[in-house]
Motif scaffolding. Structure first.
Motif, PDB file in Angstrom:
ATOM      1  N   GLY A 125      -0.897   8.420  -4.506  1.00 47.61           N
ATOM      2  CA  GLY A 125      -1.735   9.031  -3.468  1.00 47.61           C
ATOM      3  C   GLY A 125      -2.508   7.953  -2.726  1.00 47.61           C
ATOM      4  O   GLY A 125      -2.749   6.874  -3.271  1.00 47.61           O
ATOM      5  N   GLU A 126      -2.959   8.282  -1.503  1.00 45.63           N
ATOM      6  CA  GLU A 126      -3.602   7.287  -0.648  1.00 45.63           C
ATOM      7  C   GLU A 126      -4.921   6.778  -1.199  1.00 45.63           C
ATOM      8  O   GLU A 126      -5.218   5.586  -1.152  1.00 45.63           O
ATOM      9  CB  GLU A 126      -3.827   7.877   0.753  1.00 45.63           C
ATOM     10  CG  GLU A 126      -2.638   7.659   1.663  1.00 45.63           C
ATOM     11  CD  GLU A 126      -2.944   7.997   3.107  1.00 45.63           C
ATOM     12  OE1 GLU A 126      -1.984   8.371   3.800  1.00 45.63           O
ATOM     13  OE2 GLU A 126      -4.105   7.885   3.526  1.00 45.63           O
ATOM     14  N   ARG A 127      -5.707   7.699  -1.727  1.00 43.29           N
ATOM     15  CA  ARG A 127      -7.053   7.312  -2.212  1.00 43.29           C
ATOM     16  C   ARG A 127      -6.918   6.315  -3.360  1.00 43.29           C
ATOM     17  O   ARG A 127      -7.567   5.284  -3.402  1.00 43.29           O
ATOM     18  CB  ARG A 127      -7.784   8.560  -2.671  1.00 43.29           C
ATOM     19  CG  ARG A 127      -9.261   8.310  -2.942  1.00 43.29           C
ATOM     20  CD  ARG A 127      -9.935   9.548  -3.428  1.00 43.29           C
ATOM     21  NE  ARG A 127     -10.836  10.070  -2.436  1.00 43.29           N
ATOM     22  CZ  ARG A 127     -11.637  11.129  -2.625  1.00 43.29           C
ATOM     23  NH1 ARG A 127     -11.582  11.789  -3.752  1.00 43.29           N
ATOM     24  NH2 ARG A 127     -12.452  11.539  -1.682  1.00 43.29           N
ATOM     25  N   ALA A 161      -4.344   4.508  -4.049  1.00 45.00           N
ATOM     26  CA  ALA A 161      -3.730   3.273  -3.542  1.00 45.00           C
ATOM     27  C   ALA A 161      -4.807   2.347  -2.968  1.00 45.00           C
ATOM     28  O   ALA A 161      -4.804   1.135  -3.212  1.00 45.00           O
ATOM     29  CB  ALA A 161      -2.687   3.599  -2.477  1.00 45.00           C
ATOM     30  N   GLY A 162      -5.737   2.935  -2.223  1.00 49.56           N
ATOM     31  CA  GLY A 162      -6.843   2.147  -1.669  1.00 49.56           C
ATOM     32  C   GLY A 162      -7.692   1.545  -2.776  1.00 49.56           C
ATOM     33  O   GLY A 162      -8.104   0.383  -2.712  1.00 49.56           O
ATOM     34  N   TYR A 184       2.193   2.193  -3.475  1.00 53.08           N
ATOM     35  CA  TYR A 184       1.169   2.793  -4.337  1.00 53.08           C
ATOM     36  C   TYR A 184       0.796   4.178  -3.833  1.00 53.08           C
ATOM     37  O   TYR A 184       0.553   5.105  -4.621  1.00 53.08           O
ATOM     38  CB  TYR A 184      -0.080   1.910  -4.382  1.00 53.08           C
ATOM     39  CG  TYR A 184       0.141   0.566  -5.038  1.00 53.08           C
ATOM     40  CD1 TYR A 184      -0.117  -0.618  -4.348  1.00 53.08           C
ATOM     41  CD2 TYR A 184       0.612   0.483  -6.338  1.00 53.08           C
ATOM     42  CE1 TYR A 184       0.096  -1.850  -4.940  1.00 53.08           C
ATOM     43  CE2 TYR A 184       0.829  -0.744  -6.932  1.00 53.08           C
ATOM     44  CZ  TYR A 184       0.570  -1.911  -6.230  1.00 53.08           C
ATOM     45  OH  TYR A 184       0.786  -3.130  -6.819  1.00 53.08           O
ATOM     46  N   SER A 185       0.781   4.315  -2.509  1.00 52.38           N
ATOM     47  CA  SER A 185       0.414   5.586  -1.901  1.00 52.38           C
ATOM     48  C   SER A 185       1.432   6.661  -2.275  1.00 52.38           C
ATOM     49  O   SER A 185       1.073   7.788  -2.612  1.00 52.38           O
ATOM     50  CB  SER A 185       0.361   5.395  -0.379  1.00 52.38           C
ATOM     51  OG  SER A 185      -0.114   6.554   0.234  1.00 52.38           O
ATOM     52  N   PHE A 224       0.841  -1.208   0.000  1.00 52.78           N
ATOM     53  CA  PHE A 224       0.000   0.000   0.000  1.00 52.78           C
ATOM     54  C   PHE A 224       0.878   1.262   0.000  1.00 52.78           C
ATOM     55  O   PHE A 224       0.588   2.232  -0.708  1.00 52.78           O
ATOM     56  CB  PHE A 224      -0.913  -0.008   1.243  1.00 52.78           C
ATOM     57  CG  PHE A 224      -1.718   1.244   1.406  1.00 52.78           C
ATOM     58  CD1 PHE A 224      -1.288   2.271   2.260  1.00 52.78           C
ATOM     59  CD2 PHE A 224      -2.906   1.423   0.707  1.00 52.78           C
ATOM     60  CE1 PHE A 224      -2.031   3.435   2.399  1.00 52.78           C
ATOM     61  CE2 PHE A 224      -3.651   2.596   0.852  1.00 52.78           C
ATOM     62  CZ  PHE A 224      -3.215   3.599   1.695  1.00 52.78           C
ATOM     63  N   GLU A 225       1.958   1.203   0.792  1.00 53.61           N
ATOM     64  CA  GLU A 225       2.808   2.391   0.926  1.00 53.61           C
ATOM     65  C   GLU A 225       3.436   2.787  -0.415  1.00 53.61           C
ATOM     66  O   GLU A 225       3.586   3.973  -0.723  1.00 53.61           O
ATOM     67  CB  GLU A 225       3.932   2.133   1.943  1.00 53.61           C
ATOM     68  CG  GLU A 225       3.494   1.996   3.402  1.00 53.61           C
ATOM     69  CD  GLU A 225       2.778   0.698   3.698  1.00 53.61           C
ATOM     70  OE1 GLU A 225       2.006   0.673   4.678  1.00 53.61           O
ATOM     71  OE2 GLU A 225       2.982  -0.294   2.975  1.00 53.61           O
TER      72      GLU A 225
END
Lengths: 446, 271
Positions: A59-61, A63-64, A54-55, A51-52
């Motif tokens: 960005g976090e959104r 990545a989620g 891709y984040s 996840f980190e």
């Protein structure tokens, strides 16, 4: 259930509709477009990352979103497998449902009694010699049918092209899927002289030798490993050689020359007396014999060690001119320390002394057994054969019937389309016939 | 030998540029004699280009298709070959006028690449190299010609039938058929490319399919052309829609060849 009952008829009708939909061209095209889009999108997203990662990149959104949709492992995701499964279903239904009509068509195509003006895609009339038209079009020698009619058909196998191609693709996808589910994949790496178990197989692998062949400019030409695989239970062994593009085939497993790295010999002394010796590849560890909670981990080997400002330890070349060893020491799972040892340096921990020496390359072999590779290969060859039949063999029929005012010559080749028509008309004109547009000219292509 | 090849390649590149100018003059002046001269010139350049590739192969001691320069040059060669075959087979000399800019673009791309001859890395030392890459080159050449034919098809409706182009460009139905034949040739060779690539990958890496970007985009290209072939069977979808897919397919070919190497490196990165 009584086949005459309305419920049976209704269910049969629904099944037919489902079958028709599953085998339909729009469904096939939709699936293909979705698969292409999925492949294209997935190829742009790094696969198998955390996840980190891709984040940091998206960005976090986003990545989620990537993780929720399994875009991080797209080609093994439920939706990709689902699309592939539907494609298989489409291919299977298409082939099954169309087979009776295809058989009927192939039989009818070469039956001179079934050739009629209504089927013709082109026709010509006159007093010319019809056999000249057959010859000019490279048709087989015409058969004489009833009423003195002449008939020849060629390339009937072309009708089977698409069907065979679909079958090939089905075999290929199934073979791939079954291979993915059942293939065995292992890795074994070691320095020459070392024997390692091949996990879960009961076999052991001894690396007899590992050689690097170089070109004149110093670049690598080839890596070659000589190995011996043994079955300790049955007390049998087999030796082989694995190099890049030439795997060893032993005990039903293929050993691929995959990679290389560096390792070294390690000696542990206790109060100056030799306690144990071994060889380690970078990334391996050795617990001290009489104190197993004390572990030495060889993180990296630098055969030609240099220290560069800002980038840390590195190797200037792959010749062991100035070897150094990056290690970590653990005690009861906790890290005690980490440092670099050069050739003449020792690591001292209480009464123990650790020395590294004799750096040399180790070999890493990928080991695989996939019983369905043959099925995939067969599927590929069948697909190729199907394409060659579909593209290279254009079914065509030519027939001539004697009428009151001379001969009427007809041609049928839906696949050949306008190109067959042009060839036919040219041949007919040269043989002394005049052209007339057929009453029903479909000119469709397959 | 490599020095001579270098010189001949430069001559070939300039010759393709001249060919494009001659074809441009034909388009503007609409003189058949210019078209005939262009066809003779194209045939001559093709022979010279073939010689350059052979010399490259002899000089390097291997098949001349292992780096960007060699592949781009071979790609241009294949475009030239397929267009010459189709010009002769379907008596469509004007095709040369529309395919020469594409050939020039590819040879221009080749000219920008490094021509250094390096030793092959271990994974490229295989007899599959020749089969795999040469089938890719032929398939790309065929798809390139199909791309040109499809573009001509899409603009065909704007051509006056009684005008010069109306008489020199085949009818839409025939153009569609020739384009289809070109796609068939490309599809056959692309399937061979994927198949030989898978066999080679299995020998080299132990895995015949790893969803590497190059492999994946070859599959995407194959699927797009499969869609094209299916569209042609549906009344109302063949013609313009099919031609559009042939154009999209070639865009995928270019992305597979250049885009993947530039933006999506993987285990195929040496290609």
């Amino acid at each position: 259930m009584d086949p005459r009952s309305p419920l049976y008829q209704k269910e049969k009708g629904i099944m037919k509709k489902i079958g028709r939909f599953l085998s339909s061209m729009p469904f096939a095209i939709t699936l293909l477009v979705l698969l292409a889009a999925a492949c294209a999108l997935s190829s742009t997203i790094p696969q198998g990352q955390a996840f980190e990662t891709y984040s940091a990149q998206y960005g976090e959104r986003m990545a989620g979103f990537i993780l929720a949709l399994r875009l991080d492992d797209a080609f093994h995701s439920w939706w990709f497998i689902g699309l592939s499964a539907f494609l298989c279903l489409n291919l299977l239904c298409c082939n099954l449902i169309r087979l009776p009509a295809l058989l009927k068509r192939v039989r009818a195509f070469s039956d001179p009694d079934k050739a009629s003006e209504a089927n013709a895609t082109v026709e010509a009339h006159g007093e010319g010699e019809p056999r000249e038209v057959f010859t000019a079009l490279h048709m087989p020698d015409p058969r004489e049918g009833k009423d003195g009619r002449l008939f020849a058909a060629a390339n009937r196998a072309g009708f089977w092209g698409a069907w065979v191609c679909h079958l090939g693709i089905l075999l290929l996808i199934l073979g791939f899927a079954l291979g993915q589910m059942t293939a065995e994949n292992y890795t074994v790496y070691a320095l020459p002289g070392k024997t390692k178990p091949l996990e879960n197989t009961g076999l052991t692998v001894r690396i007899d030798d590992f050689q690097t062949e170089r070109n004149e400019d110093g670049s690598i030409r080839q890596y070659t490993t000589r190995l011996t695989v043994s079955d300790p239970e049955k007390n049998i062994s087999d030796a082989g050689t694995a190099s890049v593009n030439a795997p060893a085939n032993l005990f039903g497993y293929k050993f691929f020359q995959n990679s290389t790295g560096w390792g070294a010999a390690v000696k542990v002394l206790k109060n100056g007396e030799e306690l144990q010796t071994d060889t380690l590849c970078a990334g391996e560890f050795i617990p001290v014999k009489d104190k197993p909670e004390l572990v030495v981990f060889l993180q990296a080997v630098y055969p030609d060690y240099v220290r560069r400002e800002g980038t840390g330890p590195a190797s200037a070349s792959d010749e062991p001119r100035n070897p150094a060893y990056l290690y970590r020491v653990y005690y009861q799972g906790e890290i005690l320390g980490m440092n670099i040892l050069t050739q003449d340096e020792e690591l001292t921990i209480d009464e123990y002394t650790v020395l590294f020496s004799n750096p040399r390359p180790y070999t890493l072999l990928a080991v695989k057994r996939d019983r369905f590779t043959v099925m995939v290969l067969l599927g590929g060859l069948v697909t190729l054969a199907g394409l060659a039949m579909a593209f290279g063999l254009q079914p065509r029929a030519v027939w001539a019937a004697r009428g009151e005012t001379g001969w009427s010559v007809y041609g049928e080749s839906r696949k050949g389309g306008v190109l067959f028509r042009d060839s036919f008309l040219k041949a007919a004109a040269e043989a002394g016939f005049s052209i007339r547009e057929p009453k029903k000219n479909e000119g469709g292509n397959e | 030998m490599l020095q001579a090849e270098n010189t001949i390649f430069t001559i070939v590149a300039i010759a393709y540029f001249v060919l494009t100018i001659v074809n441009f003059a034909f388009v503007i002046l609409k003189k058949e004699a210019i078209s005939k001269a262009a066809l003779i010139l194209q045939t001559g350049i093709f022979i010279l280009h073939t010689a350059a590739l052979i010399m490259r192969g002899i000089g390097a001691g291997r098949w001349p298709m292992t780096n960007q320069y060699e592949f781009a040059s071979s790609f241009a060669w294949a475009l030239c070959l397929v267009s010459l075959i189709f010009i002769r087979k379907y008596r469509f000399p004007v095709l040369g006028a529309f395919s020469s800019p594409l050939i020039l673009l590819m040879i221009g791309y080749a000219a920008l690449q490094s021509r250094e001859v390096r030793e092959l890395m271990p994974s490229l030392r295989s007899s599959w190299l020749a089969f795999h890459v040469s089938t890719a080159i032929i398939s790309y050449g065929a798809f390139g010609v199909a791309f040109v034919l499809s573009l001509i098809f899409l603009f065909r409706s704007r051509i006056r039938e009684d005008g010069f182009w109306g008489q020199h460009i085949p009818q839409a139905e025939k153009l569609d058929m020739i384009s289809y034949r070109s796609v068939c040739l490309g599809m056959l060779f692309l399937t061979l490319t994927i198949l030989t690539g898978a066999i080679w990958a299995e020998q080299a890496w132990g895995s015949y399919w790893s969803w590497d970007p190059k492999e994946t985009w070859s599959l995407v290209t194959w699927i797009i052309y499969a869609v094209y072939l299916h569209l042609r069977l549906r009344r109302g979808w063949k013609g313009k829609t099919a031609a559009l897919f042939a154009v999209i397919g070639f865009v995928c070919v270019i992305f597979t060849y250049i885009g993947v190497n530039t933006f999506l490196p993987g285990i195929h990165s040496y290609a």
